[in-house]
Design a protein around this motif. Structure first.
Motif, PDB file in Angstrom:
ATOM      1  N   VAL A   1       0.828  -1.207   0.000  1.00 16.13           N
ATOM      2  CA  VAL A   1       0.000   0.000   0.000  1.00 16.13           C
ATOM      3  C   VAL A   1       0.868   1.264   0.000  1.00 16.13           C
ATOM      4  N   LYS A   2       2.041   1.204   0.617  1.00 14.37           N
ATOM      5  CA  LYS A   2       2.935   2.374   0.662  1.00 14.37           C
ATOM      6  C   LYS A   2       3.318   2.861  -0.728  1.00 14.37           C
ATOM      7  N   GLY A   3       3.277   1.981  -1.717  1.00 13.81           N
ATOM      8  CA  GLY A   3       3.568   2.391  -3.086  1.00 13.81           C
ATOM      9  C   GLY A   3       2.579   3.407  -3.625  1.00 13.81           C
ATOM     10  N   PHE A   4       1.430   3.520  -2.991  1.00 12.50           N
ATOM     11  CA  PHE A   4       0.403   4.475  -3.409  1.00 12.50           C
ATOM     12  C   PHE A   4       0.380   5.729  -2.539  1.00 12.50           C
ATOM     13  N   GLN A   5       1.277   5.778  -1.564  1.00 11.74           N
ATOM     14  CA  GLN A   5       1.297   6.889  -0.614  1.00 11.74           C
ATOM     15  C   GLN A   5       1.487   8.219  -1.345  1.00 11.74           C
ATOM     16  N   GLY A   6       0.624   9.172  -1.013  1.00 10.92           N
ATOM     17  CA  GLY A   6       0.716  10.502  -1.602  1.00 10.92           C
ATOM     18  C   GLY A   6      -0.003  10.662  -2.920  1.00 10.92           C
ATOM     19  N   VAL A   7      -0.452   9.544  -3.544  1.00 15.37           N
ATOM     20  CA  VAL A   7      -1.150   9.665  -4.821  1.00 15.37           C
ATOM     21  C   VAL A   7      -2.562   9.071  -4.792  1.00 15.37           C
ATOM     22  N   LEU A   8      -2.794   8.067  -3.948  1.00 18.53           N
ATOM     23  CA  LEU A   8      -4.122   7.468  -3.866  1.00 18.53           C
ATOM     24  C   LEU A   8      -4.985   8.284  -2.922  1.00 18.53           C
ATOM     25  N   GLU A   9      -5.994   8.927  -3.491  1.00 13.49           N
ATOM     26  CA  GLU A   9      -6.891   9.744  -2.681  1.00 13.49           C
ATOM     27  C   GLU A   9      -7.972   8.888  -2.031  1.00 13.49           C
ATOM     28  N   PHE A  10      -8.509   7.910  -2.790  1.00 10.15           N
ATOM     29  CA  PHE A  10      -9.441   6.951  -2.206  1.00 10.15           C
ATOM     30  C   PHE A  10      -9.642   5.790  -3.162  1.00 10.15           C
ATOM     31  N   ILE A  11     -10.093   4.689  -2.612  1.00 10.16           N
ATOM     32  CA  ILE A  11     -10.513   3.535  -3.396  1.00 10.16           C
ATOM     33  C   ILE A  11     -11.760   2.969  -2.730  1.00 10.16           C
ATOM     34  N   GLN A  12     -12.703   2.539  -3.545  1.00  5.73           N
ATOM     35  CA  GLN A  12     -13.952   1.963  -3.044  1.00  5.73           C
ATOM     36  C   GLN A  12     -14.327   0.795  -3.951  1.00  5.73           C
ATOM     37  N   HIS A  13     -14.398  -0.390  -3.381  1.00  6.07           N
ATOM     38  CA  HIS A  13     -14.847  -1.553  -4.135  1.00  6.07           C
ATOM     39  C   HIS A  13     -16.370  -1.568  -4.152  1.00  6.07           C
ATOM     40  N   ASP A  14     -16.932  -2.050  -5.239  1.00  3.25           N
ATOM     41  CA  ASP A  14     -18.389  -2.128  -5.379  1.00  3.25           C
ATOM     42  C   ASP A  14     -18.854  -3.419  -4.709  1.00  3.25           C
ATOM     43  N   TYR A  15     -19.176  -3.343  -3.418  1.00  4.23           N
ATOM     44  CA  TYR A  15     -19.515  -4.524  -2.616  1.00  4.23           C
ATOM     45  C   TYR A  15     -20.711  -5.293  -3.164  1.00  4.23           C
ATOM     46  N   ASP A  16     -21.672  -4.590  -3.749  1.00  2.96           N
ATOM     47  CA  ASP A  16     -22.887  -5.245  -4.244  1.00  2.96           C
ATOM     48  C   ASP A  16     -22.638  -6.042  -5.528  1.00  2.96           C
ATOM     49  N   ARG A  17     -21.527  -5.760  -6.206  1.00  5.83           N
ATOM     50  CA  ARG A  17     -21.257  -6.443  -7.474  1.00  5.83           C
ATOM     51  C   ARG A  17     -20.068  -7.396  -7.385  1.00  5.83           C
ATOM     52  N   LEU A  18     -19.561  -7.641  -6.184  1.00  7.24           N
ATOM     53  CA  LEU A  18     -18.479  -8.605  -6.038  1.00  7.24           C
ATOM     54  C   LEU A  18     -19.018 -10.004  -6.323  1.00  7.24           C
ATOM     55  N   ARG A  19     -18.252 -10.783  -7.071  1.00  7.71           N
ATOM     56  CA  ARG A  19     -18.614 -12.186  -7.331  1.00  7.71           C
ATOM     57  C   ARG A  19     -17.667 -13.066  -6.540  1.00  7.71           C
ATOM     58  N   PHE A  20     -18.217 -13.840  -5.620  1.00  8.96           N
ATOM     59  CA  PHE A  20     -17.436 -14.719  -4.764  1.00  8.96           C
ATOM     60  C   PHE A  20     -17.552 -16.151  -5.276  1.00  8.96           C
ATOM     61  N   ILE A  21     -16.404 -16.787  -5.497  1.00 10.92           N
ATOM     62  CA  ILE A  21     -16.379 -18.155  -5.980  1.00 10.92           C
ATOM     63  C   ILE A  21     -15.502 -18.976  -5.028  1.00 10.92           C
ATOM     64  N   PRO A  22     -16.122 -19.661  -4.057  1.00 13.41           N
ATOM     65  CA  PRO A  22     -15.343 -20.485  -3.141  1.00 13.41           C
ATOM     66  C   PRO A  22     -14.990 -21.820  -3.785  1.00 13.41           C
ATOM     67  N   SER A  23     -13.789 -22.323  -3.482  1.00 14.69           N
ATOM     68  CA  SER A  23     -13.355 -23.612  -3.998  1.00 14.69           C
ATOM     69  C   SER A  23     -12.308 -24.181  -3.045  1.00 14.69           C
ATOM     70  N   GLY A  24     -12.717 -25.123  -2.214  1.00 11.45           N
ATOM     71  CA  GLY A  24     -11.794 -25.722  -1.256  1.00 11.45           C
ATOM     72  C   GLY A  24     -11.260 -24.675  -0.300  1.00 11.45           C
ATOM     73  N   GLU A  25      -9.938 -24.586  -0.191  1.00 11.40           N
ATOM     74  CA  GLU A  25      -9.319 -23.609   0.714  1.00 11.40           C
ATOM     75  C   GLU A  25      -9.192 -22.230   0.083  1.00 11.40           C
ATOM     76  N   PHE A  26      -9.698 -22.068  -1.142  1.00 10.50           N
ATOM     77  CA  PHE A  26      -9.580 -20.808  -1.878  1.00 10.50           C
ATOM     78  C   PHE A  26     -10.905 -20.076  -1.978  1.00 10.50           C
ATOM     79  N   LEU A  27     -10.791 -18.765  -2.170  1.00 10.30           N
ATOM     80  CA  LEU A  27     -11.929 -17.914  -2.494  1.00 10.30           C
ATOM     81  C   LEU A  27     -11.470 -16.982  -3.600  1.00 10.30           C
ATOM     82  N   ILE A  28     -12.145 -17.045  -4.738  1.00  7.84           N
ATOM     83  CA  ILE A  28     -11.841 -16.157  -5.857  1.00  7.84           C
ATOM     84  C   ILE A  28     -12.893 -15.056  -5.833  1.00  7.84           C
ATOM     85  N   VAL A  29     -12.447 -13.828  -5.984  1.00 10.89           N
ATOM     86  CA  VAL A  29     -13.369 -12.693  -5.981  1.00 10.89           C
ATOM     87  C   VAL A  29     -13.082 -11.837  -7.201  1.00 10.89           C
ATOM     88  N   GLU A  30     -14.115 -11.628  -7.992  1.00  5.57           N
ATOM     89  CA  GLU A  30     -14.012 -10.763  -9.162  1.00  5.57           C
ATOM     90  C   GLU A  30     -14.904  -9.560  -8.919  1.00  5.57           C
TER      91      GLU A  30
END
Length: 143
Positions: free
Chosen positions: A54-83
């Motif tokens: 995250v420090k690589g974005f220090q001073g340039v990233l003003e904000f980030i917001q993921h669209d929680y309602d449109r996240l696609r969760f795909i669980p598979s064994g010990e993994f979780l894929i999120v698009e």
């Protein structure tokens, strides 16, 4: 402690919320030896490496917001894929997944003992499309 699919999805969703809010408690979701991957950052080892990335974005990233309602969760064994998509502002320029070149992502979480043991983030880190010289398919595209 193994998590069921619903638990993995809840932890994944909580990760995005805490990360977007810049909450240091996001680290509580990770194992001490967690592996973190992000394009151009490479691999980090140990949950504190999330902050190193995250420090690589220090001073340039003003904000980030993921669209929680449109996240696609795909669980598979010990993994979780999120698009999904995100929007934000970087160095005074805005992006929004689905409307601009940047903002679409895929995360792969691996769980161990009820915590995130590995997080690999796949996206184009050129959020605001400044690397226009390598847009090889013209200007009339859908995002």
């Amino acid at each position: 402690m193994n998590l069921n699919d619903s638990d993995k999805i809840a932890v994944g969703r909580e990760y995005f919320i805490r990360a977007d809010q810049g909450r240091p408690e996001v680290l509580d979701l990770f194992t001490q030896d967690a592996e973190i991957y992000f394009p151009k950052f490479g691999f980090g080892f140990g949950r504190e490496s999330l902050f190193d990335m995250v420090k690589g974005f220090q001073g340039v990233l003003e904000f980030i917001q993921h669209d929680y309602d449109r996240l696609r969760f795909i669980p598979s064994g010990e993994f979780l894929i999120v698009e999904g998509t995100s929007k934000g502002k970087l160095d005074g320029k805005s992006w929004e997944g689905g409307k601009t070149p940047g903002g679409r992502f895929c995360n792969i979480f691996k769980f161990r003992d009820g915590l995130i043991a590995s997080l690999h983030i796949y996206l184009d880190p050129d959020y605001t499309g400044e690397d226009e010289a390598r847009f090889r398919w013209g200007k009339d595209r859908s995002w």
